[in-house]
Design an enzyme around this catalytic site. Structure first.
Site, PDB file in Angstrom:
ATOM      1  N   CYS A  68      -0.289  -1.916  -6.281  1.00 55.97           N
ATOM      2  CA  CYS A  68       0.956  -2.680  -6.468  1.00 55.97           C
ATOM      3  C   CYS A  68       0.957  -3.620  -7.666  1.00 55.97           C
ATOM      4  CB  CYS A  68       1.252  -3.532  -5.237  1.00 55.97           C
ATOM      5  SG  CYS A  68       1.198  -2.665  -3.677  1.00 55.97           S
ATOM      6  N   HIS A 124       4.761 -10.030  -6.132  1.00 50.96           N
ATOM      7  CA  HIS A 124       3.335  -9.682  -6.200  1.00 50.96           C
ATOM      8  C   HIS A 124       2.739  -9.759  -7.602  1.00 50.96           C
ATOM      9  CE1 HIS A 124       0.052  -7.297  -3.864  1.00 50.96           C
ATOM     10  NE2 HIS A 124      -0.233  -8.568  -4.064  1.00 50.96           N
TER      11      HIS A 124
END
Ligand SMILES: *[C@@H]1O[C@H](CO)[C@@H](O)[C@H](O)[C@H]1NC(C)=O
Ligand SMILES: *[C@@H]1O[C@H](CO)[C@@H](O)[C@H](O)[C@H]1NC(C)=O
Ligand SMILES: *[C@@H]1O[C@H](CO)[C@@H](O)[C@H](O)[C@H]1NC(C)=O
Ligand SMILES: *[C@@H]1O[C@H](CO)[C@@H](O)[C@H](O)[C@H]1NC(C)=O
Ligand SMILES: *[C@@H]1O[C@H](CO)[C@@H](O)[C@H](O)[C@H]1NC(C)=O
Ligand SMILES: *[C@@H]1O[C@H](CO)[C@@H](O)[C@H](O)[C@H]1NC(C)=O
Length: 478
Positions: A68, A124
Site C-alpha cells: 500500500c 497511508h
C-alpha cells in the site's frame, strides 16, 4: 475570438481553458487481485466496473508496488518508493515518518491547473504532523483515514478512532460501512461542485483490504462460493462495484460524465491469505512476483480514442501522476521517475517505458527480497521475492480457510530470471540458461541502486498515543 486564443492557435498550442479540462476521478481499490474482477473472472459480480473497463481501455501491463504505502507514494509523487524512503513496508501507526515534504503531490499539480481537489478514503502516507496530511498536500477537502487498515464499521485502529472529515474527527459514523459513506461523500461533492472549475477526485476505497467485513446482503450474492472467507471477500468486491456505480451515476446526473476521465487501479495484488486472487499469476501482495505487482487497472472516458479494448504497453505506478497531469493539459515534470503515457494510451501507440524497478528494499529484517528489475521482456529477481509463492485458484473447496493450504517457498534461489512476455506466469526460470542476460539486468539494477535513498523505517513512537488526543489518531507528534 480573443487575441490570446488566436495567438495560441497560431502557435498550435491552444491551452485548455479551465472549463475544457477533463474532470478526473482516480479510483484506487485496496488489495484487489488480478482475478477479482468480472471482466477477467466470470464468477465475480462487478457490472459497473466491467462496463467502464470494457468500454474503456484495460491495462494488461500496468505495474504497482507490492504494498500500500509504496504504491500510494508512487501515485501521489510520481517517484519510486526507493527514492522516497518508503520502499521497505507500510507506514505503521506510530512511526514518525511520512513521504518527504519536498515532493509535489498530484493534487498540488492539478490545483495549479485550476482544479478543485478532493480526497475520500485511505491515505497511508504518514500523518505524524499536519504537513504530512491530505489537506496540507494539495487536497481542498478530505474524508477518510490516515492509517492502512481499520474496522469497516467502527473505523478504529488498535482501539482508537481514525476517521476524519477534513481535519476534524468524524465520530458519528460508527456502524456505517465505509464504502457507503465514501460513495455518499463523493456523490455530495459532485452535486455541490461548481462546474466552472474542473474536478479532481482521488477515491482510494477501503475495500477490499482486511479485515474481511461486508454487510451480509453482498456476501449473499455468492451462494455458490463454499469458502466463507472468499464469499465475504467477493461481497466486498461487489460493494466496491456498487460504490463505483453510484459515483458514475452522480457524474451522469450532474452532466459531468461526458467530460470525465476515470482511472481505476489496485494498489497491489490480492493477498492470498485473505482470500484475494491473482490466478493465473504467481504470488500475491507483498511479493514482487507478477501476482503482487501486475495490477488490475483500466481507464475510461474523456479524451480516449478507443483503438483497442486493451493496452499492452508497459506502465508503472509512478507514471499515473504525469499521465493525469498531461490529460489535464499540464506539462509534465522532468525531475520525477514517472513519464506520461497519455498520448500512447489514447492513440494506442507503443509505450515509451522500456524498463522499471519492481523494488529495491535495503532494510534488513525481515528480508522479503523485494529487489527486482524489468528490462524489455526480461525480469530479474534478486533475493527472496516474498511470500506467499505459488499459483492459487480462488478458495472454494473448504468451508473454513484453515484447512486450505497456501504454499510458502522460502527464497531458495538467490537469482531468478523470467521472460515475462513469453512466460507471464513465471514458470520457467532462465537464470541458469542465460547468465549474460542476468549480468546485463544486474548491471542496470546496480545503476538504479546508486540513486537509492535508504529506507526510512523508524521505531514506533509513544508520542503518537491517541489517548493524548481524545482517543483519536491525530497528527502533532513529530
Ligand atoms: C527531497 O529531499 C531529499 C532529502 O531529504 C533529497 O534526497 C531529494 O533529492 C529531495 N527531492 C526533491 C525533489 O527536492
Ligand atoms: C471495532 O471493531 C473491532 C472488530 O473489528 C473490535 O475489535 C474493536 O474493539 C472495535 N473498536 C471499538 C472502539 O469499538
Ligand atoms: C455526522 O455529522 C456531520 C456534521 O454534523 C453531518 O454532516 C453528517 O451527516 C453526520 N453523519 C451521520 C452518519 O450522522
Ligand atoms: C448506492 O446508491 C443506492 C441508492 O441511493 C444505495 O441504496 C446504496 O446503498 C449505495 N451503495 C453504496 C455502496 O454506496
Ligand atoms: C462558481 O465559480 C464562479 C467562478 O469562480 C463564480 O463566479 C460563481 O459565482 C460560482 N458559482 C456558484 C454557484 O458558487
Ligand atoms: C464452488 O464449488 C462448488 C462445488 O463444491 C461448485 O458448485 C461451485 O460452482 C463452485 N463455485 C465457484 C465460484 O467456483
Amino acid at each position: 475570438m480573443e487575441v490570446r486564443q488566436l495567438l495560441a492557435l497560431f502557435l498550435c498550442v491552444l491551452p485548455l481553458s479551465a472549463s475544457q479540462r477533463p474532470n478526473i476521478v482516480f479510483i484506487v481499490a485496496d488489495d484487489l487481485g488480478w482475478n477479482d474482477v468480472g471482466f477477467r473472472n466470470p464468477d465475480m459480480k462487478t457490472p459497473n466496473i466491467d462496463k467502464l473497463a470494457t468500454e474503456g481501455i484495460i491495462f494488461e501491463n500496468a505495474y504497482v508496488q507490492p504494498l500500500c504505502t509504496p504504491s500510494r507514494t508512487a501515485f501521489m509523487s510520481g517517484m519510486y518508493p526507493f527514492h522516497a524512503g518508503t520502499q521497505h513496508a507500510t507506514i505503521l501507526h506510530a512511526q514518525p515518518v511520512c513521504v518527504p515534504l519536498n515532493y509535489t503531490f498530484l493534487p498540488q499539480e492539478l490545483k495549479r491547473l485550476g482544479y478543485a481537489t478532493h480526497m475520500i478514503g485511505k491515505w497511508h502516507l504518514g500523518f505524524c504532523k499536519w504537513e504530512c496530511t491530505p489537506t496540507y498536500r494539495g487536497f481542498d477537502t478530505f474524508f477518510g483515514y490516515y492509517n492502512g487498515a481499520e474496522d469497516y464499521f467502527n473505523h478504529s485502529v488498535g482501539g482508537y478512532l481514525d476517521y476524519r472529515d477534513n481535519e476534524l474527527p468524524a465520530r458519528n459514523y460508527s456502524g456505517e460501512y465505509s464504502a457507503f459513506t465514501f460513495a455518499q461523500r463523493a456523490v455530495d461533492i459532485i452535486h455541490r461542485h461548481n462546474v466552472s472549475q474542473p474536478l479532481f477526485m482521488y477515491l482510494p476505497y477501503q475495500n477490499v483490504h482486511g479485515p474481511i467485513e461486508v454487510p451480509k446482503k453482498y456476501e449473499d450474492m455468492y451462494p455458490n462460493v463454499y469458502n466463507d472467507g472468499r464469499r465475504r471477500y467477493n461481497g466486498m468486491v461487489s460493494a466496491l462495484d456498487e460504490a463505483v456505480g453510484n459515483v458514475t451515476k452522480a457524474l451522469k446526473d450532474r452532466g459531468l460524465f461526458e467530460n470525465t476521465l476515470i482511472l481505476f487501479t489496485t494498489d497491489n495484488g490480492g493477498l492470498i491469505d485473505l482470500y484475494g486472487n491473482n490466478w493465473p499469476l504467481r504470488g500475491g501482495k507483498r511479493t514482487i512476483w507478477e501476482g503482487g505487482t501486475r495490477g488490475t487497472s483500466f481507464m475510461y472516458g474523456a479524451g480516449l480514442q478507443k483503438i483497442k479494448t486493451t493496452y499492452d504497453g508497459m506502465i508503472h505506478a509512478v507514471d499515473w501522476k504525469p499521465t493525469l497531469v498531461s490529460a489535464a493539459g499540464g506539462s509534465t515534470e522532468t525531475t520525477i521517475d514517472g513519464m506520461s503515457h497519455w498520448d500512447s494510451v489514447r492513440y494506442g501507440l507503443p509505450s515509451s517505458r522500456t524498463e522499471f524497478i519492481y523494488n529495491i528494499d535495503d532494510f534488513e529484517v525481515p528480508i522479503e527480497g523485494h529487489a527486482g528489475i524489468r528490462v524489455g521482456d526480461y525480469k530479474l529477481i534478486l533475493g527472496y521475492p516474498g511470500r506467499s509463492d505459488g499459483w492459487a485458484k480462488p478458495k472454494n473447496t473448504t468451508k473454513a480457510d484453515a484447512t486450505e493450504k497456501t504454499i510458502y517457498i522460502k527464497g531458495d534461489a538467490p537469482v531468478h530470471l523470467f521472460n515475462i512476455r513469453e512466460d507471464p506466469t513465471e514458470h520457467n526460470d532462465l537464470a541458469q540458461q542465460m547468465p549474460d542476460m542476468v549480468a546485463k539486468l544486474r548491471a542496470r539494477f546496480e545503476e538504479y541502486k546508486k540513486t537509492m535513498v535508504p529506507a526510512n523505517y523508524p521505531k514506533q513512537d509513544h508520542a503518537a498515543d491517541p489517548r493524548k488526543y481524545g482517543n483519536v489518531w491525530t497528527p502533532g507528534w513529530c
